[in-house]
Design an enzyme around this catalytic site. Structure first.
Site, short mmCIF file in Angstrom:
data_model
loop_
_atom_site.label_atom_id
_atom_site.label_comp_id
_atom_site.label_asym_id
_atom_site.label_seq_id
_atom_site.Cartn_x
_atom_site.Cartn_y
_atom_site.Cartn_z
N ARG A 53 0.85 -1.20 0.00
CA ARG A 53 0.00 0.00 0.00
C ARG A 53 0.89 1.25 0.00
O ARG A 53 2.10 1.15 0.16
CB ARG A 53 -0.93 0.03 1.22
CG ARG A 53 -0.21 -0.21 2.53
CD ARG A 53 -0.82 0.54 3.66
NE ARG A 53 -0.75 1.97 3.50
CZ ARG A 53 0.34 2.68 3.75
NH1 ARG A 53 1.47 2.10 4.14
NH2 ARG A 53 0.33 3.99 3.58
N GLY A 54 0.22 2.40 -0.18
CA GLY A 54 0.93 3.66 -0.32
C GLY A 54 1.03 3.99 -1.80
O GLY A 54 1.45 3.15 -2.61
N GLN A 199 -3.35 2.26 9.82
CA GLN A 199 -2.01 2.38 9.22
C GLN A 199 -1.12 3.31 10.03
O GLN A 199 0.10 3.15 10.04
CB GLN A 199 -2.12 2.90 7.78
CG GLN A 199 -2.67 1.89 6.80
CD GLN A 199 -4.15 2.12 6.53
OE1 GLN A 199 -4.90 2.42 7.46
NE2 GLN A 199 -4.56 2.00 5.29
N ASP A 240 -2.61 10.61 -2.63
CA ASP A 240 -2.78 9.54 -3.61
C ASP A 240 -3.08 10.08 -5.00
O ASP A 240 -2.82 9.42 -5.99
CB ASP A 240 -3.91 8.61 -3.15
CG ASP A 240 -3.51 7.76 -1.97
OD1 ASP A 240 -3.03 6.64 -2.18
OD2 ASP A 240 -3.63 8.24 -0.82
N ASN A 250 -6.49 11.87 -0.46
CA ASN A 250 -5.62 11.14 0.46
C ASN A 250 -6.49 10.29 1.36
O ASN A 250 -7.72 10.29 1.27
CB ASN A 250 -4.78 12.14 1.27
CG ASN A 250 -3.62 11.45 2.00
OD1 ASN A 250 -2.87 10.68 1.40
ND2 ASN A 250 -3.48 11.71 3.28
#
Length: 518
Positions: A53-54, A199, A240, A250
């Protein structure tokens, strides 16, 4: 897809022995495990279940996915272009909000005519570039924060995870925090837990702990309260997708943080690579917001925590409007989406606008006219933001001095969401007043404030336009202290050098935005 022998590589994902190796972010912080992803299907699954992820990281994963597909569909010296294109479409759709994923897939596909090795070489080059890009963006963001909030250890707040786990290496917003910590500029990091998958609590806290940076985990709903209590000097987040106008998508909860930061006059900074900009998207209204499994909200550790029939709103992202963002920092530039922001330092902009009139109002006087400053609403907004940031969390009221101090004082009070009190010359205020006299070059004058206008114990910033001999601001400070309040500091747009006004205020934190010759 299976777990590989745990070890700690310098990168969160990389290529090794015909497969993509990636840190399994679902296992942290309890275990550090590596996944071996040797097919497009296992890679897509890892992206969708957030093992990988990210935004930057999944962009790189998308490029590696094209490499896996090209190798899988290569026979007799030729690549089945149709099959690879189909895999690429599935990869790009794995998470629709983050633009980096489609960008990574598209870039790797551009090397497909060169064969599988060319695609793999491109993906590996992208990993190396990402590490360098993150380092540059983090350095630029740390420098910006340092210029906005100089000379003291900072209390920072961040949301979700933007460290090396979300990128190839280094990190974006968290990378900037680590840069600041390296220079002893971080007192503490407030880490939003980041619902529903935590997260922040699982990943960001783990990275900060590994780096030895002090932190506290904060439930998402308490972040605004932390700002109101003066526990946050600056907010740093990742992105994002960034629309052409600066609107930023985001992790869900970012928009609320930006609203709270704006309410309290706290800088809100987005750190992201240039690849996160979607210049074909005019604004944030066109961002496709991914909604995730309702079970992420209705269950906890496999146990139901909500009625079985409950409906759920579980967006993975939200969009923060550009006007709430202080700056977007990339590896190449600092973009200030708010109207009125400029790259030129504020003191230079003020100095260029101040107009001198010699022999006014009488011979030998060099009058400095600030009228052009007030005619530039962008400058007044930026001056207010700078002053609010300087005194962030340290004042409860603005006291402005007649008459031109009213302009900056009013904008500051509105921006910080605190009361404004006006200090005036004699005879201008009704009712009971407190007054204090102060010396002029020839004779004396007085200032007054209404009784009870300043509450005992309040922290007050005194605001005027020009600091000359310092008598006016010193008298204002005395009025504040006579009300049993505390002078948090003083702000002036311009100081006239050579008149020693600052010496009158040496007991206080004096912020002068520009200095010009008397």
């Amino acid at each position: 897809m299976g777990a590989a022998t745990p070890r700690k590589p310098g990168f969160s994902l990389y290529w090794e022995k015909d497969a993509v190796m990636a840190v399994d972010q679902r296992a942290l912080p309890h275990a550090f495990e590596l996944l071996r992803l040797d097919s497009v299907d296992t890679l897509i699954a890892a992206i969708q279940n957030l093992a990988v992820r990210g935004a930057p990281a999944i962009g790189l994963a998308g490029a590696f996915g094209v490499a896996l597909s090209a190798r899988a569909h290569h026979a007799a010296g030729a690549v089945d272009d149709t099959a690879v294109q189909a895999d690429a479409a599935r990869l790009a759709a794995a998470r629709p909000t983050a633009v980096n994923l489609a960008w990574g897939v598209r870039r790797a596909l551009g090397r497909l005519p060169g064969g599988p090795q060319a695609v793999l070489d491109e993906a590996m080059q992208m990993v190396a570039e990402d590490a360098a890009v993150n380092a540059a963006a983090a350095r630029r963001a740390a420098e910006l924060v340092g210029s906005l909030l100089p000379d003291r250890p900072l209390r920072l707040l961040t949301h979700c995870n933007t460290g090396r786990l979300a990128t190839a290496a280094g990190g974006t917003a968290l990378g900037a925090i680590l840069k600041l910590a390296h220079h002893s500029r971080v007192a503490q990091v407030m880490v939003d837990e980041t619902r529903p998958l935590l997260q922040g609590a699982r990943l960001t806290a783990w990275e900060l702990g590994e780096a030895g940076v002090p932190y506290r985990i904060c439930v998402d709903s308490a972040a605004a309260a932390a700002m109101s209590q003066g526990l946050v000097d600056c907010v740093l987040v990742g992105a994002d997708r960034i629309a052409a106008n600066g609107d930023t998508a985001n992790k869900i909860g970012t928009y609320g943080l930006a609203l709270a930061a704006a309410r309290h006059g706290i800088p809100f900074i987005v750190v992201a690579p240039e690849s996160t900009w979607d210049h074909d998207l005019p604004d944030g209204s066109g961002v496709a917001i991914e909604e995730r499994d309702p079970a992420e909200v209705t269950t906890y550790a496999g146990t139901a925590v909500a009625p079985a029939e409950a409906s759920v709103f579980n967006p993975a992202f939200d969009v923060t409007p550009a006007e709430l963002i202080t700056a977007v920092v990339t590896e190449d530039r600092v973009v200030r989406p708010r109207p009125g922001h400029h790259e030129k330092p504020l003191r230079h902009r003020i100095a260029e606008l101040v107009k001198e009139f010699p022999d006014y109002p009488k011979a030998s006087i060099r009058y400095q006219d600030l009228s052009p400053l007030y005619a530039d609403p962008g400058l007044l907004a930026d001056a207010s933001e700078h002053a609010c940031n300087h005194f962030s969390g340290r004042f409860d009221r603005v006291v402005a001095v007649e008459a031109r101090g009213f302009a900056l004082g009013a904008v500051m009070a509105a921006r910080a969401g605190v009361p404004l009190t006006l200090v005036r010359k004699p005879g201008k205020l009704p009712g009971e007043v407190q007054s204090v006299s102060y010396a002029l070059e020839y004779g004396e004058d007085r200032l007054e404030v209404q009784q009870g206008a300043i509450a005992p114990g309040e922290r007050v910033v005194c605001v005027d336009d020009v600091l000359a001999t310092g008598g006016t601001l010193r008298a204002t400070a005395e009025l504040v202290e006579a009300s049993q309040a505390k002078v948090a500091g003083a702000v002036v747009l311009v100081t006239l050098s050579g008149l020693l006004g600052a010496a009158q205020l040496q007991r206080y934190d004096l912020l002068s935005l520009c200095e010009v010759a008397a």
